[in-house]
Write a protein that holds these residues in place. Structure first.
Motif, PDB file in Angstrom:
ATOM      1  N   ARG A 160       5.414  -9.156  -0.914  1.00 26.27           N
ATOM      2  CA  ARG A 160       5.332 -10.338  -0.060  1.00 26.27           C
ATOM      3  C   ARG A 160       3.888 -10.766   0.185  1.00 26.27           C
ATOM      4  N   SER A 161       2.931 -10.142  -0.474  1.00 28.79           N
ATOM      5  CA  SER A 161       1.516 -10.474  -0.331  1.00 28.79           C
ATOM      6  C   SER A 161       1.108 -10.600   1.129  1.00 28.79           C
ATOM      7  N   PRO A 162       1.287  -9.563   1.929  1.00 29.88           N
ATOM      8  CA  PRO A 162       0.978  -9.652   3.355  1.00 29.88           C
ATOM      9  C   PRO A 162      -0.521  -9.734   3.599  1.00 29.88           C
ATOM     10  N   VAL A 163      -0.911 -10.337   4.715  1.00 34.34           N
ATOM     11  CA  VAL A 163      -2.321 -10.444   5.059  1.00 34.34           C
ATOM     12  C   VAL A 163      -2.738  -9.324   6.012  1.00 34.34           C
ATOM     13  N   ALA A 164      -1.784  -8.619   6.584  1.00 30.66           N
ATOM     14  CA  ALA A 164      -2.104  -7.538   7.517  1.00 30.66           C
ATOM     15  C   ALA A 164      -0.974  -6.524   7.513  1.00 30.66           C
ATOM     16  N   VAL A 165      -1.304  -5.293   7.861  1.00 30.61           N
ATOM     17  CA  VAL A 165      -0.266  -4.267   7.977  1.00 30.61           C
ATOM     18  C   VAL A 165       0.575  -4.572   9.210  1.00 30.61           C
ATOM     19  N   PRO A 166       1.836  -4.130   9.228  1.00 29.66           N
ATOM     20  CA  PRO A 166       2.676  -4.342  10.418  1.00 29.66           C
ATOM     21  C   PRO A 166       2.032  -3.708  11.650  1.00 29.66           C
ATOM     22  N   ILE A 193       1.409   7.811  13.555  1.00 28.34           N
ATOM     23  CA  ILE A 193       0.339   7.295  12.698  1.00 28.34           C
ATOM     24  C   ILE A 193      -0.886   8.201  12.776  1.00 28.34           C
ATOM     25  N   ASP A 194      -1.219   8.653  13.974  1.00 26.78           N
ATOM     26  CA  ASP A 194      -2.335   9.595  14.123  1.00 26.78           C
ATOM     27  C   ASP A 194      -2.076  10.868  13.331  1.00 26.78           C
ATOM     28  N   TYR A 195      -0.835  11.368  13.404  1.00 26.03           N
ATOM     29  CA  TYR A 195      -0.486  12.594  12.687  1.00 26.03           C
ATOM     30  C   TYR A 195      -0.607  12.389  11.177  1.00 26.03           C
ATOM     31  N   LEU A 196      -0.129  11.255  10.693  1.00 26.11           N
ATOM     32  CA  LEU A 196      -0.237  10.946   9.271  1.00 26.11           C
ATOM     33  C   LEU A 196      -1.695  10.884   8.831  1.00 26.11           C
ATOM     34  N   ALA A 197      -2.503  10.169   9.603  1.00 27.12           N
ATOM     35  CA  ALA A 197      -3.898   9.968   9.217  1.00 27.12           C
ATOM     36  C   ALA A 197      -4.714  11.242   9.324  1.00 27.12           C
ATOM     37  N   ASP A 198      -4.535  11.964  10.426  1.00 23.63           N
ATOM     38  CA  ASP A 198      -5.404  13.112  10.701  1.00 23.63           C
ATOM     39  C   ASP A 198      -4.949  14.402  10.024  1.00 23.63           C
ATOM     40  N   GLU A 199      -3.626  14.607   9.947  1.00 27.05           N
ATOM     41  CA  GLU A 199      -3.116  15.890   9.464  1.00 27.05           C
ATOM     42  C   GLU A 199      -2.516  15.810   8.063  1.00 27.05           C
ATOM     43  N   LYS A 200      -1.679  14.830   7.823  1.00 26.49           N
ATOM     44  CA  LYS A 200      -0.964  14.768   6.545  1.00 26.49           C
ATOM     45  C   LYS A 200      -1.806  14.180   5.414  1.00 26.49           C
ATOM     46  N   LEU A 201      -2.441  13.037   5.658  1.00 32.72           N
ATOM     47  CA  LEU A 201      -3.208  12.374   4.611  1.00 32.72           C
ATOM     48  C   LEU A 201      -4.699  12.666   4.711  1.00 32.72           C
ATOM     49  N   ASP A 215      -9.331  -2.341  17.081  1.00 36.82           N
ATOM     50  CA  ASP A 215      -9.896  -2.360  15.734  1.00 36.82           C
ATOM     51  C   ASP A 215      -9.776  -0.994  15.067  1.00 36.82           C
ATOM     52  N   ARG A 216     -10.011   0.067  15.845  1.00 37.17           N
ATOM     53  CA  ARG A 216      -9.880   1.415  15.277  1.00 37.17           C
ATOM     54  C   ARG A 216      -8.444   1.693  14.881  1.00 37.17           C
ATOM     55  N   ARG A 217      -7.490   1.259  15.719  1.00 37.26           N
ATOM     56  CA  ARG A 217      -6.080   1.469  15.419  1.00 37.26           C
ATOM     57  C   ARG A 217      -5.682   0.705  14.160  1.00 37.26           C
ATOM     58  N   ASN A 218      -6.124  -0.551  14.042  1.00 42.88           N
ATOM     59  CA  ASN A 218      -5.806  -1.342  12.853  1.00 42.88           C
ATOM     60  C   ASN A 218      -6.415  -0.708  11.606  1.00 42.88           C
ATOM     61  N   GLY A 219      -7.649  -0.226  11.726  1.00 45.65           N
ATOM     62  CA  GLY A 219      -8.298   0.402  10.585  1.00 45.65           C
ATOM     63  C   GLY A 219      -7.574   1.653  10.134  1.00 45.65           C
ATOM     64  N   LYS A 220      -7.046   2.423  11.079  1.00 47.69           N
ATOM     65  CA  LYS A 220      -6.320   3.641  10.729  1.00 47.69           C
ATOM     66  C   LYS A 220      -5.027   3.296  10.010  1.00 47.69           C
ATOM     67  N   ALA A 223      -5.818   2.178   6.477  1.00 45.14           N
ATOM     68  CA  ALA A 223      -6.214   3.295   5.624  1.00 45.14           C
ATOM     69  C   ALA A 223      -5.009   4.126   5.208  1.00 45.14           C
ATOM     70  N   VAL A 224      -4.066   4.341   6.127  1.00 46.64           N
ATOM     71  CA  VAL A 224      -2.851   5.094   5.819  1.00 46.64           C
ATOM     72  C   VAL A 224      -2.044   4.380   4.739  1.00 46.64           C
ATOM     73  N   VAL A 225      -1.857   3.082   4.899  1.00 45.53           N
ATOM     74  CA  VAL A 225      -1.085   2.310   3.921  1.00 45.53           C
ATOM     75  C   VAL A 225      -1.789   2.305   2.562  1.00 45.53           C
ATOM     76  N   GLY A 226      -3.104   2.090   2.575  1.00 51.82           N
ATOM     77  CA  GLY A 226      -3.844   2.035   1.321  1.00 51.82           C
ATOM     78  C   GLY A 226      -3.733   3.319   0.521  1.00 51.82           C
ATOM     79  N   LEU A 227      -3.877   4.459   1.178  1.00 48.67           N
ATOM     80  CA  LEU A 227      -3.806   5.731   0.464  1.00 48.67           C
ATOM     81  C   LEU A 227      -2.386   6.010  -0.008  1.00 48.67           C
ATOM     82  N   ALA A 228      -1.386   5.723   0.837  1.00 46.32           N
ATOM     83  CA  ALA A 228       0.005   5.996   0.472  1.00 46.32           C
ATOM     84  C   ALA A 228       0.427   5.200  -0.749  1.00 46.32           C
TER      85      ALA A 228
END
Length: 253
Positions: A160-166, A193-201, A215-220, A223-228
């Motif tokens: 769907r060519s999104p402009v932002a993560v949900p 999301i914190d668990y995914l970013a900090d522990e899993k990924l 801004d920090r929350r959006n960046g996290k 980053a999670v979506v990009g790596l996944a």
């Protein structure tokens, strides 16, 4: 990661423990300091201890009268009971809810995200332990945190060519129809999301100077979506884990 939700006698608190680190919890007092304060008269001043290890965590019940329940919210009613005075009970669940008896209408509880569970490469066969290959990102596809990850990645997977993560509220709404997520809150999604970013990924992307909390929350999340997506951790086949879309949603390919 240990999370004390709001409503357990104070504000929400989240703590991260490394291997060998511990935190005491209870009602506490000026002479009995605790890391997690539970404001309920039925809870002992020093109620228990949570200790992290390399691949699991341990619960000590320091109460002399009350047993504690450790529930697996993702295990179809699976739980275990830690009796009074039990020290160092190993907890096997990756995500747990520690429930203490309470004088209120709802029990006092803590949420614990366990140290990373390690899995062998599913394509590896035979050989010694030293010669086997471990998966780089060991995620449990039956866990709620994986549903959160799939919901975050869904717009890209549906082309769907999104402009932002949900956003976090959008993830809550998207998963509302899932049987395991009927009581999912925005705060719980943020914790996943914190668990995914900090522990899993294991994402360690520093926030830009002057970045606010949003801004920090959006960046996290980005980053999670990009790596996944980059490493194929989430693919189109995982969309079947999500509840059916309703309204004017765009169907999957």
């Amino acid at each position: 990661m240990v999370h004390l939700p709001e409503g357990n006698g104070g504000d929400a608190v989240t703590l991260r423990l490394g291997p060998g680190e511990r935190v005491l919890f209870g009602r506490g007092s000026s002479t009995t300091p605790v890391g997690l304060r539970l404001g309920d008269e039925a809870v002992s001043r020093l109620a228990g201890e949570i200790r992290a290890t390399d691949d699991h965590w341990q619960l000590s019940n320091l109460s002399t009268t009350h047993g504690y329940l450790v529930e697996n919210p993702e295990g179809a009613g699976e739980y275990l009971r830690v009796p009074p005075r039990r020290v160092g009970a190993p907890i096997p669940f990756e995500f747990s809810r520690v429930v203490l008896p309470s004088r209120g209408e709802t029990p006092v509880h803590l949420q614990v995200f366990a140290p990373d569970h390690v899995y062998l490469d599913p394509h590896a066969a035979g050989g010694s332990w030293e010669s086997r290959t471990l998966t780089a990102y060991s995620l449990d596809e039956t866990a709620t945190y994986f549903l959160v990850l799939v919901a975050l990645c869904e717009p890209w997977l549906r082309d769907r060519s999104p402009v932002a993560v949900p956003t976090t509220p959008q993830v809550v709404e998207r998963l509302r129809g899932h049987a395991a997520c009927t009581r999912l809150t925005a705060r719980a999604v943020s914790a996943h999301i914190d668990y995914l970013a900090d522990e899993k990924l294991r994402i360690s992307a520093p926030a830009p100077d002057g970045a606010g909390r949003a801004d920090r929350r959006n960046g996290k999340r980005e980053a999670v979506v990009g790596l996944a997506l980059k490493f194929g951790i989430v693919s189109e086949e995982h969309l079947a884990l999500l509840p059916p879309r309703t309204g004017s949603a765009v169907p999957g390919r």
